[in-house]
Structures are given as structure tokens and as C-alpha cells.
Scaffold this motif. Structure first.
Motif, PDB file in Angstrom:
ATOM      1  N   ASP A 163       0.781  -1.214  -0.232  1.00  0.00           N
ATOM      2  CA  ASP A 163      -0.126  -0.048  -0.082  1.00  0.00           C
ATOM      3  C   ASP A 163       0.947   1.210  -0.105  1.00  0.00           C
ATOM      4  O   ASP A 163       0.485   2.460  -0.430  1.00  0.00           O
ATOM      5  N   SER A 164       2.202   1.074   0.469  1.00  0.00           N
ATOM      6  CA  SER A 164       3.138   2.361   0.411  1.00  0.00           C
ATOM      7  C   SER A 164       3.638   2.507  -0.737  1.00  0.00           C
ATOM      8  O   SER A 164       4.559   3.417  -1.050  1.00  0.00           O
ATOM      9  N   GLY A 165       3.728   1.329  -1.965  1.00  0.00           N
ATOM     10  CA  GLY A 165       4.150   1.479  -3.117  1.00  0.00           C
ATOM     11  C   GLY A 165       5.423   0.917  -3.417  1.00  0.00           C
ATOM     12  O   GLY A 165       6.081   1.206  -4.065  1.00  0.00           O
ATOM     13  N   VAL A 166       5.632   0.263  -2.174  1.00  0.00           N
ATOM     14  CA  VAL A 166       7.206  -0.434  -1.947  1.00  0.00           C
ATOM     15  C   VAL A 166       7.213  -1.507  -2.776  1.00  0.00           C
ATOM     16  O   VAL A 166       8.271  -1.846  -3.431  1.00  0.00           O
ATOM     17  N   THR A 167       6.359  -2.360  -2.501  1.00  0.00           N
ATOM     18  CA  THR A 167       6.527  -3.764  -3.205  1.00  0.00           C
ATOM     19  C   THR A 167       5.711  -3.843  -4.516  1.00  0.00           C
ATOM     20  O   THR A 167       5.231  -3.113  -5.040  1.00  0.00           O
ATOM     21  N   ASN A 168       6.171  -5.047  -4.889  1.00  0.00           N
ATOM     22  CA  ASN A 168       5.487  -5.410  -6.368  1.00  0.00           C
ATOM     23  C   ASN A 168       4.316  -6.449  -6.234  1.00  0.00           C
ATOM     24  O   ASN A 168       3.444  -6.556  -5.484  1.00  0.00           O
ATOM     25  N   ASN A 169       4.669  -7.834  -6.716  1.00  0.00           N
ATOM     26  CA  ASN A 169       3.762  -8.809  -6.955  1.00  0.00           C
ATOM     27  C   ASN A 169       4.065  -9.841  -5.880  1.00  0.00           C
ATOM     28  O   ASN A 169       5.056 -10.332  -5.270  1.00  0.00           O
ATOM     29  N   ASP A 170       3.019 -10.272  -5.140  1.00  0.00           N
ATOM     30  CA  ASP A 170       2.956 -11.317  -4.292  1.00  0.00           C
ATOM     31  C   ASP A 170       2.696 -12.803  -4.842  1.00  0.00           C
ATOM     32  O   ASP A 170       1.973 -12.989  -5.998  1.00  0.00           O
ATOM     33  N   ALA A 171       3.547 -13.907  -4.298  1.00  0.00           N
ATOM     34  CA  ALA A 171       3.671 -15.017  -5.089  1.00  0.00           C
ATOM     35  C   ALA A 171       2.239 -15.751  -5.064  1.00  0.00           C
ATOM     36  O   ALA A 171       1.763 -16.389  -6.017  1.00  0.00           O
ATOM     37  N   GLU A 172       1.745 -15.663  -3.987  1.00  0.00           N
ATOM     38  CA  GLU A 172       0.077 -16.272  -3.630  1.00  0.00           C
ATOM     39  C   GLU A 172      -0.895 -15.685  -4.779  1.00  0.00           C
ATOM     40  O   GLU A 172      -1.512 -16.433  -5.356  1.00  0.00           O
ATOM     41  N   LEU A 198      17.173 -21.685  -3.373  1.00  0.00           N
ATOM     42  CA  LEU A 198      16.925 -20.821  -2.401  1.00  0.00           C
ATOM     43  C   LEU A 198      15.646 -20.837  -1.773  1.00  0.00           C
ATOM     44  O   LEU A 198      14.647 -20.934  -2.642  1.00  0.00           O
ATOM     45  N   SER A 199      15.449 -20.450  -0.594  1.00  0.00           N
ATOM     46  CA  SER A 199      13.770 -20.746  -0.121  1.00  0.00           C
ATOM     47  C   SER A 199      12.665 -19.985  -0.750  1.00  0.00           C
ATOM     48  O   SER A 199      11.481 -20.486  -0.839  1.00  0.00           O
ATOM     49  N   ARG A 200      13.242 -18.564  -0.840  1.00  0.00           N
ATOM     50  CA  ARG A 200      12.226 -17.940  -1.567  1.00  0.00           C
ATOM     51  C   ARG A 200      11.822 -18.328  -3.028  1.00  0.00           C
ATOM     52  O   ARG A 200      10.489 -18.091  -3.358  1.00  0.00           O
ATOM     53  N   CYS A 201      12.483 -19.206  -3.711  1.00  0.00           N
ATOM     54  CA  CYS A 201      12.423 -19.432  -4.950  1.00  0.00           C
ATOM     55  C   CYS A 201      11.453 -20.953  -4.830  1.00  0.00           C
ATOM     56  O   CYS A 201      10.622 -21.236  -5.521  1.00  0.00           O
ATOM     57  N   LEU A 202      12.024 -21.810  -3.841  1.00  0.00           N
ATOM     58  CA  LEU A 202      11.300 -23.062  -3.621  1.00  0.00           C
ATOM     59  C   LEU A 202       9.721 -22.689  -3.047  1.00  0.00           C
ATOM     60  O   LEU A 202       8.742 -23.329  -3.555  1.00  0.00           O
ATOM     61  N   GLU A 203       9.507 -21.780  -2.206  1.00  0.00           N
ATOM     62  CA  GLU A 203       8.085 -21.349  -1.827  1.00  0.00           C
ATOM     63  C   GLU A 203       7.488 -20.675  -2.832  1.00  0.00           C
ATOM     64  O   GLU A 203       6.210 -20.882  -3.068  1.00  0.00           O
ATOM     65  N   THR A 204       7.997 -19.713  -3.491  1.00  0.00           N
ATOM     66  CA  THR A 204       7.262 -19.308  -4.937  1.00  0.00           C
ATOM     67  C   THR A 204       6.853 -20.227  -5.710  1.00  0.00           C
ATOM     68  O   THR A 204       5.717 -20.287  -6.179  1.00  0.00           O
ATOM     69  N   THR A 205       7.756 -21.217  -6.062  1.00  0.00           N
ATOM     70  CA  THR A 205       7.245 -22.222  -7.052  1.00  0.00           C
ATOM     71  C   THR A 205       5.967 -22.917  -6.436  1.00  0.00           C
ATOM     72  O   THR A 205       4.934 -23.246  -7.259  1.00  0.00           O
ATOM     73  N   LYS A 206       5.980 -23.421  -5.251  1.00  0.00           N
ATOM     74  CA  LYS A 206       5.002 -24.060  -4.515  1.00  0.00           C
ATOM     75  C   LYS A 206       3.441 -23.149  -4.705  1.00  0.00           C
ATOM     76  O   LYS A 206       2.516 -23.791  -4.924  1.00  0.00           O
ATOM     77  N   LYS A 207       3.862 -21.800  -4.177  1.00  0.00           N
ATOM     78  CA  LYS A 207       2.671 -21.002  -4.234  1.00  0.00           C
ATOM     79  C   LYS A 207       2.119 -20.701  -5.736  1.00  0.00           C
ATOM     80  O   LYS A 207       0.723 -20.723  -5.686  1.00  0.00           O
ATOM     81  N   VAL A 208       2.734 -20.734  -6.506  1.00  0.00           N
ATOM     82  CA  VAL A 208       2.370 -20.324  -8.045  1.00  0.00           C
ATOM     83  C   VAL A 208       1.793 -21.495  -8.703  1.00  0.00           C
ATOM     84  O   VAL A 208       0.900 -21.491  -9.228  1.00  0.00           O
ATOM     85  N   TYR A 209       2.695 -22.744  -8.615  1.00  0.00           N
ATOM     86  CA  TYR A 209       2.116 -23.770  -9.543  1.00  0.00           C
ATOM     87  C   TYR A 209       1.463 -24.921  -8.781  1.00  0.00           C
ATOM     88  O   TYR A 209       0.594 -25.568  -9.261  1.00  0.00           O
TER      89      TYR A 209
END
Length: 344
Positions: A163-172, A198-209
Motif C-alpha cells: 500500500d505504500s508503493g514499495v513492493t511488487n507482486n505477491d507469489a500467492e 534458495l527458499s524464496r524460490c522454492l516457496e514461490t514455486t509452490k505458491k504459484v504452481y
């Protein structure tokens, strides 16, 4: 392992980019409707009935056709490239003013832990919602931040920071979009999914696919990502770019598989410790060579038509340079390419 010359096939995916205002990074891809797939990508020679099939529904048959023709021994694949979602290190990295003394002190301490006070002193704002998360909900807990193998931030945190305009997209959120793309637009499920360890990619893969694969359980596709060491981020000495052990990874992600030679401990963690001038880092050429190895391995050992890679910013910039046109992605975003590999 074979060696290939890689290139992008034109007139299949259209893209738009925004330039880096400082001209220090490749342009960033802006996600297009249908990921930029052109409705008439397969031209007049297609045997598919365009009046019945949507463009994404016939992409696999088109790539299979190219592979059957096998001109010059060429191989073709649609490759989805996915950058991990928003992680703690992304927020802190963008928030820290690196050029002042405090900022450099914080950066140099990333291999261990840093305090919230040090981060604030370096110019990084820590919103209350993030501080509560880092303290585990206990206001009296030690306010220390470890960035080792930095994880994704929970959605409820990213939404409030966004909401502050800092982040981009959420994996979920991207996972929900992907589910709709498969159900409505007939996107093909990847035949194979490769991910950084790396854990951020492992978790992103799970949430996306995983949601889309679960909806099609019992079919030909199973959610079985392959962890590929060379898909990791550029080695630069930051703790966020070190991985957990093989045992720890597979305990947390039992549905994943590793490459046959995937080491128990993180060999990169030790390799990049020794470097000149006290700045352990991988050169641009070295990371490009790594991405070339990724593509060589996939085109050598994977006979399928549609694959996905989950990786990082520097990796994506190098990967896209290897296939012909350097591009970047925002956190939690995805793009697609049709890649040609010719033996040489």
C-alpha cells in the motif's frame, strides 16, 4: 552434455519494457495480457483449427511440430521464467541507504544478523507490521534480523507494505492468476519445473504452481519441481544468497526432487568466501556461463515442450542475455519465451 547456441523465436511473444532510469540494469519486462502470446504465432502453416483452439491451447502442438521437423538438429521449448516473490531481503536491500557509513556496515553484517536499530540507522524504514512479524508478535523479543537464505514475506505483510508503493507482486496472488490462466485461457501446465534451491524460490514455486497441479491431479502432470543448483542467485557474499542443506530443503519440500549431483551442503557458500579485495562475488561472465549450463542441461536431458524456471534477478538478466536479449523481471512476476537451441 551437448553445447547449443540459443536464440529467441520472433513473432511468438511480444513484450514491452521499462528502462532503468540509472541505465545500470537491463530493461524490465512489463507483463502483457496472455504473457504476450500473439494470436497468429503459428502462421498459416499450422494444422490446428484456430476457430476452435485458443492460442495457448495450441502452443504445445506447435512446438512439437517444430521439434519433429528438427531442422539443423534444432530443439525448441516454451520457457516460463518466474522471479521469486517479495522477500525480506528485497525490502531491506531497497530501504538501506548503501552509500552512507551505516548502510555499508549493515550490508557487511548480512552474513550474521542485524538489529532493527542498525537498519533504521542505515535509513531503512521498518513499518510496525513488519517489526511485529520480526519480533514474532512479542514486543519484548530481541529485534534481530537474519537474512540467511532469506524467505518470502507472508502475504499479509506484503499487502500492507504494498500500500505504500514499495513492493511488487505477491507469489500467492500470482498463483491465483496462474490457476485462472490454466482454467480459462488454457495455458499449458509445465511439463517440468526447475527451481533455484534458495527458499524464496522454492516457496514461490509452490505458491504459484501447486494449486493448478492439484486441480488436475490424476492427469499426466504431477507437481514435482526439480531443484537446480545453477539457478541460484549471483554469488556475492550476501547471506540471503546462501542456501540451506539438502536435507533441510527436502524435509520442508518433500514433493521436490534434486539433481543427481546436488550437494548436501552449500558449496557456493565456501567458494565465494575467497576473493580478491575482500569482495567475494561472481563475475557477470561466470553467472552467464552458469545460465548457459542450465539451458544446456535442460535441452540435453528434457525432451518436453514446456518448462518453467524459478530464479532471481541477476540470474534472469544473465539467462535472457544468453538467449539473445537481456531483460529483468519484478519480484513475483513471470514471462514466457520460445527458445531455439541449435547444436554447435
Amino acid at each position: 552434455m551437448g553445447k547449443y547456441a540459443f536464440s529467441l523465436i520472433d513473432n511468438v511473444f511480444a513484450d514491452k519494457v521499462r528502462a532503468d532510469p540509472n541505465n545500470r540494469k537491463p530493461p524490465t519486462l512489463i507483463r502483457q495480457p496472455q504473457l504476450g502470446l500473439m494470436p497468429d504465432f503459428d502462421g498459416v502453416g499450422s494444422s490446428c483449427d484456430k476457430g476452435i483452439l485458443q492460442p495457448w491451447a495450441r502452443i504445445r502442438s506447435y512446438v512439437d511440430k517444430l521439434n519433429r521437423e528438427n531442422k539443423q538438429g534444432a530443439k525448441y521449448k516454451v520457457i516460463f521464467v518466474l522471479r521469486h516473490g517479495y522477500s525480506l531481503h528485497n525490502y531491506i536491500e531497497k530501504g538501506v541507504k548503501r552509500f552512507n557509513e551505516a548502510g555499508e556496515e549493515v550490508r557487511n553484517d548480512w552474513r550474521k544478523e542485524v538489529s532493527l536499530e542498525a537498519l533504521r540507522g542505515a535509513g531503512c524504514e521498518i513499518p510496525r507490521v513488519l517489526e511485529d512479524y520480526l519480533r514474532g508478535g512479542d514486543p519484548n523479543a530481541a529485534a534481530r534480523v537474519s537474512l540467511y537464505d532469506a524467505a518470502l514475506l507472508p502475504k499479509e505483510i506484503t499487502l500492507q507494505i504494498r500500500d505504500s508503493g514499495v513492493t511488487n507482486n505477491d507469489a500467492e496472488d500470482l498463483g491465483k492468476e496462474w490457476f485462472n490462466w490454466v482454467e480459462i485461457d488454457k495455458f499449458p501446465l509445465p511439463d517440468a519445473i526447475y527451481t533455484s534451491p534458495l527458499s524464496r524460490c522454492l516457496e514461490t514455486t509452490k505458491k504459484v504452481y501447486e494449486p493448478a497441479f492439484e486441480a488436475h491431479a490424476g492427469g499426466a502432470h504431477k507437481f514435482r519441481p526439480i531443484i537446480m543448483e545453477n539457478l541460484r542467485e549471483k554469488g556475492n557474499g550476501d547471506a540471503c544468497n546462501y542456501r540451506s542443506t539438502k536435507e533441510q530443503i527436502l524435509d520442508q519440500y518433500p514433493n521436490y526432487a534434486t539433481e543427481p549431483d546436488f550437494a548436501q551442503k552449500d558449496e557456493y557458500e565456501y567458494q565465494i568466501q575467497q576473493a580478491k579485495d575482500g569482495e567475494p562475488t561472481e563475475s557477470n561472465k561466470e553467472i552467464e556461463d552458469r545460465m548457459r549450463k542450465v539451458l544446456n542441461a535442460i535441452f540435453d536431458n528434457d525432451e518436453t515442450s514446456v518448462v518453467s524456471l524459478t530464479t532471481h534477478s541477476f540470474s534472469i538478466g544473465s539467462l535472457t542475455k544468453v538467449i539473445g536479449n537481456a531483460r529483468m523481471l519484478d519480484e513475483g512476476d513471470i514471462t514466457a519465451f520460445l527458445v531455439k537451441a541449435v547444436p554447435h
